[in-house]
Design a protein around this motif. Sequence first.
Motif, PDB file in Angstrom:
ATOM      1  N   ILE A   1       0.805  -1.097   0.091  1.00 59.07           N
ATOM      2  CA  ILE A   1      -0.132   0.145   0.125  1.00 59.07           C
ATOM      3  C   ILE A   1       0.748   1.093   0.062  1.00 59.07           C
ATOM      4  CG2 ILE A   1      -1.687   1.549   1.541  1.00 59.07           C
ATOM      5  CD1 ILE A   1      -2.891  -1.177   2.196  1.00 59.07           C
ATOM      6  N   ARG A   2       1.929   1.092   0.979  1.00 64.31           N
ATOM      7  CA  ARG A   2       2.711   2.338   0.907  1.00 64.31           C
ATOM      8  C   ARG A   2       3.410   2.738  -0.516  1.00 64.31           C
ATOM      9  NH1 ARG A   2       6.824   1.590   5.273  1.00 64.31           N
ATOM     10  NH2 ARG A   2       7.463   3.691   4.909  1.00 64.31           N
ATOM     11  N   ILE A   3       3.861   1.610  -1.134  1.00 65.19           N
ATOM     12  CA  ILE A   3       4.495   1.705  -2.331  1.00 65.19           C
ATOM     13  C   ILE A   3       3.738   2.212  -3.308  1.00 65.19           C
ATOM     14  CG2 ILE A   3       5.712   0.480  -4.395  1.00 65.19           C
ATOM     15  CD1 ILE A   3       6.902  -1.488  -2.027  1.00 65.19           C
ATOM     16  N   LEU A   4       2.478   1.792  -3.680  1.00 61.12           N
ATOM     17  CA  LEU A   4       1.493   2.109  -4.562  1.00 61.12           C
ATOM     18  C   LEU A   4       1.077   3.569  -4.361  1.00 61.12           C
ATOM     19  CD1 LEU A   4      -0.770  -1.065  -4.516  1.00 61.12           C
ATOM     20  CD2 LEU A   4       0.534   0.044  -6.608  1.00 61.12           C
ATOM     21  N   HIS A   5       0.920   3.921  -3.022  1.00 61.77           N
ATOM     22  CA  HIS A   5       0.626   5.159  -2.495  1.00 61.77           C
ATOM     23  C   HIS A   5       1.700   6.257  -3.213  1.00 61.77           C
ATOM     24  CE1 HIS A   5      -0.022   8.835   0.019  1.00 61.77           C
ATOM     25  NE2 HIS A   5      -1.330   8.790  -0.189  1.00 61.77           N
ATOM     26  N   LEU A   6       3.043   5.952  -2.743  1.00 64.09           N
ATOM     27  CA  LEU A   6       3.945   6.606  -3.503  1.00 64.09           C
ATOM     28  C   LEU A   6       4.131   6.900  -5.007  1.00 64.09           C
ATOM     29  CD1 LEU A   6       6.641   8.347  -2.976  1.00 64.09           C
ATOM     30  CD2 LEU A   6       7.784   6.003  -3.111  1.00 64.09           C
ATOM     31  N   LEU A   7       3.812   5.731  -5.654  1.00 62.42           N
ATOM     32  CA  LEU A   7       3.844   5.556  -6.965  1.00 62.42           C
ATOM     33  C   LEU A   7       2.683   6.272  -7.741  1.00 62.42           C
ATOM     34  CD1 LEU A   7       5.313   2.172  -7.612  1.00 62.42           C
ATOM     35  CD2 LEU A   7       6.564   4.347  -7.727  1.00 62.42           C
ATOM     36  N   PHE A   8       1.655   6.570  -6.847  1.00 62.72           N
ATOM     37  CA  PHE A   8       0.573   7.567  -7.266  1.00 62.72           C
ATOM     38  C   PHE A   8       0.834   8.681  -7.375  1.00 62.72           C
ATOM     39  CE2 PHE A   8      -3.153  10.040  -6.340  1.00 62.72           C
ATOM     40  CZ  PHE A   8      -4.108   9.747  -7.356  1.00 62.72           C
ATOM     41  N   GLU A   9       1.907   9.165  -6.422  1.00 63.09           N
ATOM     42  CA  GLU A   9       2.280  10.628  -6.332  1.00 63.09           C
ATOM     43  C   GLU A   9       3.319  10.863  -7.633  1.00 63.09           C
ATOM     44  OE1 GLU A   9       1.076  12.864  -4.406  1.00 63.09           O
ATOM     45  OE2 GLU A   9      -0.316  11.313  -3.528  1.00 63.09           O
TER      46      GLU A   9
END
Length: 105
Positions: A33-41
């Motif tokens: 989740i943390r990785i996907l959230h960062l990659l969304f940014e």
Amino acid sequence: MKNLKKEDYQPLDEETLFVVSQTFKALSDPTRIRILHLLFEKECSVTEISNCLELKQSNVSHQLRFLKQLRLVKYRREGKTIYYSHDDEHVINTLQQTIHHAKHH
């Protein structure tokens, strides 16, 4: 409420069920989740993800492999560096809505 007749119901096929369950499995892990959230940014390299989230590069690479298999992240190569970004607006929207839901309480 409309009554649904058995003959009107179209069950999900096995492949769709598998992909849906794997997607929820991916979203059930805090690191992913943390990785996907960062990659969304923003688009990031493994090193950038590792530094930003304070994770070991080997852990980040492992998680990215899992997310790539599900087509939740994509990558591009620039010289020797590989940059990752999110690959599915539907999943990112689901993640963003779930985050909003969690913060709403």
